[in-house]
Design an enzyme around this catalytic site. Sequence first.
Site, PDB file in Angstrom:
ATOM      1  N   ASP A  31       0.908  -1.361  -0.174  1.00 44.44           N
ATOM      2  CA  ASP A  31       0.383   0.466  -0.347  1.00 44.44           C
ATOM      3  C   ASP A  31       1.070   1.457  -0.462  1.00 44.44           C
ATOM      4  O   ASP A  31       1.810   1.734   0.484  1.00 44.44           O
ATOM      5  CB  ASP A  31      -0.579   0.106   1.211  1.00 44.44           C
ATOM      6  CG  ASP A  31      -1.866   0.839   1.414  1.00 44.44           C
ATOM      7  OD1 ASP A  31      -1.536   1.903   1.093  1.00 44.44           O
ATOM      8  OD2 ASP A  31      -2.543   1.442   3.014  1.00 44.44           O
ATOM      9  N   GLU A  83      29.859   6.115   6.091  1.00 44.68           N
ATOM     10  CA  GLU A  83      29.982   4.423   6.054  1.00 44.68           C
ATOM     11  C   GLU A  83      29.869   3.860   4.047  1.00 44.68           C
ATOM     12  O   GLU A  83      29.819   2.933   4.942  1.00 44.68           O
ATOM     13  CB  GLU A  83      28.759   4.170   6.904  1.00 44.68           C
ATOM     14  CG  GLU A  83      26.880   4.989   6.841  1.00 44.68           C
ATOM     15  CD  GLU A  83      26.160   4.356   7.756  1.00 44.68           C
ATOM     16  OE1 GLU A  83      25.580   3.124   8.342  1.00 44.68           O
ATOM     17  OE2 GLU A  83      26.453   5.477   8.426  1.00 44.68           O
ATOM     18  N   CYS A 120      25.831   6.567  11.497  1.00 40.75           N
ATOM     19  CA  CYS A 120      25.117   8.166  11.197  1.00 40.75           C
ATOM     20  C   CYS A 120      25.938   9.051  11.982  1.00 40.75           C
ATOM     21  O   CYS A 120      25.153  10.128  11.383  1.00 40.75           O
ATOM     22  CB  CYS A 120      23.694   7.901  11.319  1.00 40.75           C
ATOM     23  SG  CYS A 120      23.142   6.581   9.817  1.00 40.75           S
ATOM     24  N   THR A 163      14.089   3.070   2.103  1.00 40.65           N
ATOM     25  CA  THR A 163      14.363   3.855   3.066  1.00 40.65           C
ATOM     26  C   THR A 163      15.891   4.779   2.509  1.00 40.65           C
ATOM     27  O   THR A 163      16.203   5.437   3.086  1.00 40.65           O
ATOM     28  CB  THR A 163      14.765   4.030   4.980  1.00 40.65           C
ATOM     29  OG1 THR A 163      15.643   3.066   4.794  1.00 40.65           O
ATOM     30  CG2 THR A 163      13.449   3.247   5.419  1.00 40.65           C
ATOM     31  N   SER A 211      16.675  -2.344  15.445  1.00 39.23           N
ATOM     32  CA  SER A 211      17.432  -0.923  15.631  1.00 39.23           C
ATOM     33  C   SER A 211      16.577   0.033  16.103  1.00 39.23           C
ATOM     34  O   SER A 211      17.153   1.420  16.157  1.00 39.23           O
ATOM     35  CB  SER A 211      17.775  -0.555  13.573  1.00 39.23           C
ATOM     36  OG  SER A 211      16.947  -0.207  12.798  1.00 39.23           O
ATOM     37  N   HIS A 244      18.818  13.149  13.824  1.00 37.27           N
ATOM     38  CA  HIS A 244      19.056  12.243  12.445  1.00 37.27           C
ATOM     39  C   HIS A 244      17.660  11.086  11.997  1.00 37.27           C
ATOM     40  O   HIS A 244      16.785  10.583  13.041  1.00 37.27           O
ATOM     41  CB  HIS A 244      20.164  10.336  13.080  1.00 37.27           C
ATOM     42  CG  HIS A 244      20.422   9.363  11.924  1.00 37.27           C
ATOM     43  ND1 HIS A 244      20.789  10.054  10.513  1.00 37.27           N
ATOM     44  CD2 HIS A 244      20.002   8.507  12.298  1.00 37.27           C
ATOM     45  CE1 HIS A 244      20.601   8.807  10.586  1.00 37.27           C
ATOM     46  NE2 HIS A 244      19.943   7.546  11.178  1.00 37.27           N
ATOM     47  N   LYS A 253       8.333   8.747  16.562  1.00 42.27           N
ATOM     48  CA  LYS A 253       8.952   8.160  17.274  1.00 42.27           C
ATOM     49  C   LYS A 253       9.751   8.959  18.526  1.00 42.27           C
ATOM     50  O   LYS A 253       9.555   9.464  19.337  1.00 42.27           O
ATOM     51  CB  LYS A 253       9.311   6.936  17.566  1.00 42.27           C
ATOM     52  CG  LYS A 253       7.917   5.736  16.707  1.00 42.27           C
ATOM     53  CD  LYS A 253       8.830   4.495  16.705  1.00 42.27           C
ATOM     54  CE  LYS A 253       8.643   3.572  14.973  1.00 42.27           C
ATOM     55  NZ  LYS A 253       6.749   3.010  14.962  1.00 42.27           N
ATOM     56  N   ASN A 329      17.494   8.582   3.694  1.00 43.73           N
ATOM     57  CA  ASN A 329      18.586   8.653   4.297  1.00 43.73           C
ATOM     58  C   ASN A 329      19.827   8.637   3.580  1.00 43.73           C
ATOM     59  O   ASN A 329      20.080   7.408   2.964  1.00 43.73           O
ATOM     60  CB  ASN A 329      18.524   7.033   5.430  1.00 43.73           C
ATOM     61  CG  ASN A 329      19.356   6.905   5.571  1.00 43.73           C
ATOM     62  OD1 ASN A 329      20.201   8.142   6.884  1.00 43.73           O
ATOM     63  ND2 ASN A 329      19.835   5.767   6.938  1.00 43.73           N
ATOM     64  N   SER A 367      24.344   3.773  14.407  1.00 39.98           N
ATOM     65  CA  SER A 367      24.033   2.128  14.624  1.00 39.98           C
ATOM     66  C   SER A 367      25.185   1.476  14.982  1.00 39.98           C
ATOM     67  O   SER A 367      25.937   2.245  14.702  1.00 39.98           O
ATOM     68  CB  SER A 367      23.200   1.831  13.381  1.00 39.98           C
ATOM     69  OG  SER A 367      21.750   1.591  13.300  1.00 39.98           O
TER      70      SER A 367
HETATM   71  P1  HMG Z   1       9.044  -2.651   7.662  1.00 41.23           P
HETATM   72  O1  HMG Z   1       8.956  -3.717   8.594  1.00 41.23           O
HETATM   73  O2  HMG Z   1       8.681  -3.205   6.413  1.00 41.23           O
HETATM   74  O3  HMG Z   1       7.611  -1.901   8.210  1.00 41.23           O
HETATM   75  O4  HMG Z   1       9.953  -1.486   7.518  1.00 41.23           O
HETATM   76  P2  HMG Z   1       6.335  -1.836   9.535  1.00 41.23           P
HETATM   77  O5  HMG Z   1       5.881  -2.845   8.731  1.00 41.23           O
HETATM   78  O6  HMG Z   1       6.926  -1.490  10.025  1.00 41.23           O
HETATM   79  O7  HMG Z   1       5.698  -0.994   8.659  1.00 41.23           O
HETATM   80  C1  HMG Z   1       6.919   0.767   9.221  1.00 41.23           C
HETATM   81  C2  HMG Z   1       5.865   1.870   9.579  1.00 41.23           C
HETATM   82  O8  HMG Z   1       3.919   2.499   8.303  1.00 41.23           O
HETATM   83  C3  HMG Z   1       4.722   1.388  10.991  1.00 41.23           C
HETATM   84  O9  HMG Z   1       4.576   2.377  11.219  1.00 41.23           O
HETATM   85  C4  HMG Z   1       3.397   0.616  10.052  1.00 41.23           C
HETATM   86  O10 HMG Z   1       2.333   0.883  11.359  1.00 41.23           O
HETATM   87  C5  HMG Z   1       3.022   1.806   9.055  1.00 41.23           C
HETATM   88  P3  HMG Z   1       4.921   2.639  12.981  1.00 41.23           P
HETATM   89  O11 HMG Z   1       3.941   1.223  13.730  1.00 41.23           O
HETATM   90  O12 HMG Z   1       6.059   2.136  13.088  1.00 41.23           O
HETATM   91  O13 HMG Z   1       4.527   3.818  13.366  1.00 41.23           O
HETATM   92  N1  HMG Z   1       2.403   0.905   7.707  1.00 41.23           N
HETATM   93  C6  HMG Z   1       1.030   1.740   7.681  1.00 41.23           C
HETATM   94  N2  HMG Z   1       1.087   2.881   7.586  1.00 41.23           N
HETATM   95  C7  HMG Z   1      -0.094   3.515   6.713  1.00 41.23           C
HETATM   96  N3  HMG Z   1      -0.764   2.814   5.851  1.00 41.23           N
HETATM   97  C8  HMG Z   1       0.018   1.436   5.955  1.00 41.23           C
HETATM   98  C9  HMG Z   1       1.035   1.012   6.566  1.00 41.23           C
HETATM   99  N4  HMG Z   1       1.451   0.145   6.761  1.00 41.23           N
HETATM  100  C10 HMG Z   1       2.379  -0.268   7.100  1.00 41.23           C
HETATM  101  N5  HMG Z   1      -0.920   1.075   4.657  1.00 41.23           N
HETATM  102  C11 HMG Z   1      12.003  -1.068   8.950  1.00 41.23           C
HETATM  103  C12 HMG Z   1      10.250  -0.803   8.606  1.00 41.23           C
HETATM  104  C13 HMG Z   1      12.191   0.549  10.060  1.00 41.23           C
HETATM  105  C14 HMG Z   1      12.373  -1.955  10.106  1.00 41.23           C
HETATM  106  C15 HMG Z   1      12.639  -1.018   7.819  1.00 41.23           C
HETATM  107  O14 HMG Z   1      12.197  -0.099   7.501  1.00 41.23           O
HETATM  108  C16 HMG Z   1      14.266  -1.215   7.835  1.00 41.23           C
HETATM  109  O15 HMG Z   1      15.103  -1.898   8.380  1.00 41.23           O
HETATM  110  N6  HMG Z   1      14.871  -0.086   8.062  1.00 41.23           N
HETATM  111  C17 HMG Z   1      16.491   0.379   7.974  1.00 41.23           C
HETATM  112  C18 HMG Z   1      16.622   0.209   9.252  1.00 41.23           C
HETATM  113  C19 HMG Z   1      16.321   1.862   9.900  1.00 41.23           C
HETATM  114  O16 HMG Z   1      16.357   2.638   9.421  1.00 41.23           O
HETATM  115  N7  HMG Z   1      16.642   1.916  11.178  1.00 41.23           N
HETATM  116  C20 HMG Z   1      15.846   3.030  11.739  1.00 41.23           C
HETATM  117  C21 HMG Z   1      16.948   2.952  12.961  1.00 41.23           C
HETATM  118  S1  HMG Z   1      18.402   3.062  12.720  1.00 41.23           S
HETATM  119  C22 HMG Z   1      19.517   4.181  12.102  1.00 41.23           C
HETATM  120  O17 HMG Z   1      19.009   5.122  12.477  1.00 41.23           O
HETATM  121  C23 HMG Z   1      20.532   4.170  12.018  1.00 41.23           C
HETATM  122  C24 HMG Z   1      20.899   3.941  10.627  1.00 41.23           C
HETATM  123  O18 HMG Z   1      20.332   5.321   9.602  1.00 41.23           O
HETATM  124  C25 HMG Z   1      22.637   3.571  10.198  1.00 41.23           C
HETATM  125  C26 HMG Z   1      23.153   4.317  10.654  1.00 41.23           C
HETATM  126  O19 HMG Z   1      23.692   4.620  11.655  1.00 41.23           O
HETATM  127  O20 HMG Z   1      24.578   3.631  10.067  1.00 41.23           O
HETATM  128  C27 HMG Z   1      20.105   2.693   9.773  1.00 41.23           C
END
Ligand code: HMG
Length: 443
Positions: A31, A83, A120, A163, A211, A244, A253, A329, A367
Amino acid sequence: MTAVGIDAIEIRTGKLRLDLPNTFAPKKGEDPEKYTKGLGLEASSFPDVYEDIVTMGANAAKRLMDRKGIAPEDVGRIDVATESAFDHAKPVSTYIAGCLEQVYDGDFRHANKGERKFACVAGTQAIDDAYNWIRAGRNRGRSALVIATDTALYERGDPGEATQGAGAVAMLVDEDPSIVELSTDQGYGSMDETDFLKPNQQFPSVDGKRSVQVYLSRMREALEDYEAVAGPVGVEDVSYAPFHTPFPGMVRKAGLFAYRHITRDSPVEDEIAAAIGRRQPREDEYDSREAYEEAIREYMDELKGAEQYREWYAETIEPTLELSRVVGNWYTGSVHLARASALRHAAARGLDSEFVGRRLLVGSYGSGAQAEIHAETVRDGWREEIEALDIDDQLESRYDLAFEEYEQVHDVHDFDKSVEVEELTAPEAEFVFTGWGRMNERT
Ligand code: HMG
């Protein structure tokens, strides 16, 4: 004490654009609102086949040097935070300096160059290093060039794929800065974590859900540590809180967590209690840690709907997400894009000298994992500097990728594949990647 901080910023986006709701979502069978409402993203920036972390960083740095009238002899330090490095020995800053030396009289022989790594948060650490170098009096009147540059790519099919992003932010750190002054107060939350790793691999291994939790825990610790040195942060003290931003939903959040923390034991907590009918839970009121945490979750669910919180979020956090929403990102550059978004928002609101002296509460995160919280004070050249950015033109002229083109370009940037694809945009007067061994010429 002379003020030290960020004097100038330049932003360089990858020249390609992937539309998440209209191009990516249908192919993934998702969606579109998962991306736009859930993650909070409209599009990602991608590098064309002749762009990489060096060219994006060098192109940002060149525009910054030209605009500020800076010659190589004025820069005493070049640090790159990334990175996405492709070289384990020679820092990316040397490649970028090599590009810049092609177009300026003089060279950077005298400049101390390095590469900063801690996921990051490294972009902020490189700024901290530059600040310390100037404060220690080692700069001999010269400024520091800090460049945060990344191609934030994930394996195709990884949940992080939505992302992705690519771009560079170049910043000049100097005495008597035009944009923001940094302070000596910082707070940290740091712990050995394995939620996001790249051990000898280009694409990260990510435990995405974990994460998110690690990000929130380290940010909370950093905020507590910051308050231990700087004193409690009040809602009114902060104009914007750039955090970030791996995707805006993450900051939604983090914003809620931060707000609960800074309103605790303040008159605002009483106002909220009057509105939602309860105060924040205190740990000593509960028999177990689990019961306390459950009570906090319930409180946060109600806090989300409170008018005081919604207003604060709309004014202090939402404006920091404008750029990231359309570029994805940028890893090390992400929090610096958030700061730029905030300042652009202040300029669009018509603020000028009345904004000078106001505070930004900056939350950086990497991270592995480490968060840093620090405050910045707005300086009187902020508006002119922010209005000099050409990021709107760059975003407007990005090439819109079809899904098949996206997959091909992703393969081109995969170090393990040797795929050749025609460029999708025409290089202008800029640094371009021309192949290993003949890298980074200027067209
Ligand atoms: P996912 O599992 O595919 O997504 O990926 P989801 O099922 O958790 O859905 C995401 C959000 O969309 C949720 O919201 C859902 O409810 C919502 P939340 O409940 O969390 O508020 N949603 C919808 N909303 C409206 N209509 C819909 C619908 N469907 C779902 N139809 C995940 C999410 C973060 C796991 C993925 O994107 C990921 O693995 N990302 C990479 C890791 C990341 O970015 N982590 C963030 C923290 S770590 C960080 O920031 C460091 C980083 O930048 C690296 C560094 O430091 O080097 C990553």
